[in-house]
Structure formats: C-alpha cells, structure tokens
Design an enzyme around this catalytic site. Structure first.
Site, PDB file in Angstrom:
ATOM      1  CB  CYS A 124    -116.580  13.180 -23.834  1.00  0.00           C
ATOM      2  SG  CYS A 124    -115.518  12.885 -25.264  1.00  0.00           S
ATOM      3  CB  CYS A 125    -113.303  13.154 -19.619  1.00  0.00           C
ATOM      4  SG  CYS A 125    -112.561  14.617 -20.345  1.00  0.00           S
ATOM      5  CB  CYS A 207    -108.875  16.044 -26.481  1.00  0.00           C
ATOM      6  SG  CYS A 207    -108.738  14.438 -25.696  1.00  0.00           S
ATOM      7  CB  CYS A 210    -111.395  19.765 -24.821  1.00  0.00           C
ATOM      8  SG  CYS A 210    -112.806  18.746 -25.243  1.00  0.00           S
ATOM      9  CB  CYS A 233    -109.722  14.787 -18.114  1.00  0.00           C
ATOM     10  SG  CYS A 233    -108.329  13.933 -17.378  1.00  0.00           S
TER      11      CYS A 233
END
Ligand code: SF4
Length: 237
Positions: A124-125, A207, A210, A233
């Site tokens: 995702c990162c 984010c 998270c 990240c």
C-alpha cells in the site's frame, strides 16, 4: 516493489561526506541556505506536515528560499492534515502541491479487493507513496526532509547531508540534530501552524488508518502501523 538502489559517483560521495561533517553542528537555517545555494533549482522538499516539517517550512518562508514542495497525498490522510495543508499554504505562500497516485482510493481498493493497508501495508505504501516519489525524483538532485535522530532508533544515524539510494538524490535533514522539544519550542515561539492531532495524543502523524495516539513513555513513532512489524513507509528506510 523492487527498487533498484542508485549509487553516487565517488565525487558525489566525497562531496556529501565532506558537507555532512561540515554542517553537522550548523543551524537549520544555515543548512537550508547551503542546500538552496548548492542545489536550487534542482532542490525539492517532501512533507507530511509533521511538526518538524512545519518548522522547516516556516524557515524556508522566513529565509525567502523558494523551492518546489510536495505532499504525498495517499488519499488516506487525516482531514486535520488536509486543513493544515491549506493553512500553511495561506500563511507562508509556499505553493505546496499535493501529489497523488494516478489511481483513486476507490479504484485502488476495488482492484485490491478492499483496503490494502490491512493486509499488505508495505505494498500500500509502495503504491500510494513510493511510486509517486519515484516519478518526481528524476526532476531533482536533492531533497529536504524533516527527519530527526531522536524520532526513533531507526533514525538515530540520520545524516544532515546524506545519499538517498532509493531515489538517487542527495538527502538533507536540517533538523537531524534537533530534539522534539526544540521543535515545539520553535512552534510556540513563532506561532508555526501545526496539526491539531498533536493536541489529542498523536506524536507522529501519517495516514489515518495506520496511525494511533501514543502513550507516555512510548517512542514518538510507536503509533505508526501499531501492532505490525512495519516502522517506516519506505520513503526513509
Ligand atoms: S500509511 Fe497506511 S494507508 Fe498510508 S500508504 Fe501506507 S499502508 Fe497505505
């Protein structure tokens, strides 16, 4: 998710090391001025608008050092962060740009069968942040970050001037030797806008899905990806 490491030329490596030593005890303002004089117009800054980042932005404005500045907007940032983005841009007139992935969050979650941050936060990162910076990096020679040595054990060796092998850029950390206390002192003294989530127990803000507030005695970054092995990240390690 394979990023090929880029290595500096021997001349670049020698230059970086020489200035890293020379500037290690310098003020952030002197470091920023050196960075500007050395690398502008190929100098940029990335910021998530953390407390350190906001202080650096205030210094750039005060020194009238105009450089392109970006925020990597994953689509998952807190509303408070987006409000701060507008507030900082109005106060300092730095023209910070939000850089996003080409794929909207809705499309991204559809493609991945749901929220990827739950099952594969590294990817995702990578998709929401790293790829975006990979597309920006070739336009520059150096970038400024808000990293500080006291933020976590993984940042304890942060250089004032270093080489970022992931993006092939010189990386400048003008607050590397500052503490969290130094940062807050400057925020209060100069009324630097900051993310209001700090007033709610957050000590590092990324984010929304998270990030959680931290408790007394926890590392500043303990609220990031809490309960997972992940601590960065991928932008800074
Ligand atoms: S911090 Fe979380 S939501 Fe943001 S890009 Fe990384 S995994 Fe995704």
């Amino acid at each position: 998710m394979i990023t090929i490491k880029k290595i500096p030329t021997p001349e670049q490596a020698e230059f970086i090391e020489r200035w890293n030593v020379a500037l290690d005890k310098s003020s952030p303002e002197d470091i920023l001025t050196w960075a500007y004089n050395t690398y502008s117009p190929k100098l940029t800054m990335g910021t998530a608008l953390g407390n350190s980042g906001c202080v650096i932005l205030s210094m750039l404005a005060k020194l009238n050092l105009r450089i392109p500045i970006f925020n990597l907007d994953t689509g998952y940032q807190f509303p408070e962060t987006l409000e701060l983005f507008d507030q900082i841009n109005v106060k300092y007139g730095l023209g910070i740009i939000r850089r996003t992935s080409d794929i909207s969050v809705a499309e991204f979650e559809t493609i991945n069968g749901g929220a990827l941050y739950n099952i594969d936060p590294d990817r995702c990162c990578y998709e929401r942040k790293i790829k975006v910076l990979e597309s920006i990096a070739p336009n520059y020679d150096a970038w400024i970050s808000g990293l500080r040595r006291d933020q976590s054990s993984t940042r304890a060796n942060t250089q004032v001037v270093g080489w970022d092998a992931k993006f092939g850029l010189v990386k400048i950390a003008p607050l590397a030797h500052w503490t969290n206390k130094d940062v807050w002192k400057r925020i209060v003294e100069e009324s630097v806008p900051y993310n209001k989530l700090y007033d709610q127990g957050y000590t590092s803000i990324g984010c929304q899905p998270c990030t959680r507030p931290t408790s007394a005695g926890e590392d500043e970054r303990a609220g990031r990806w809490a309960g997972k092995q992940k601590t960065e990240c991928g932008l800074h390690g």
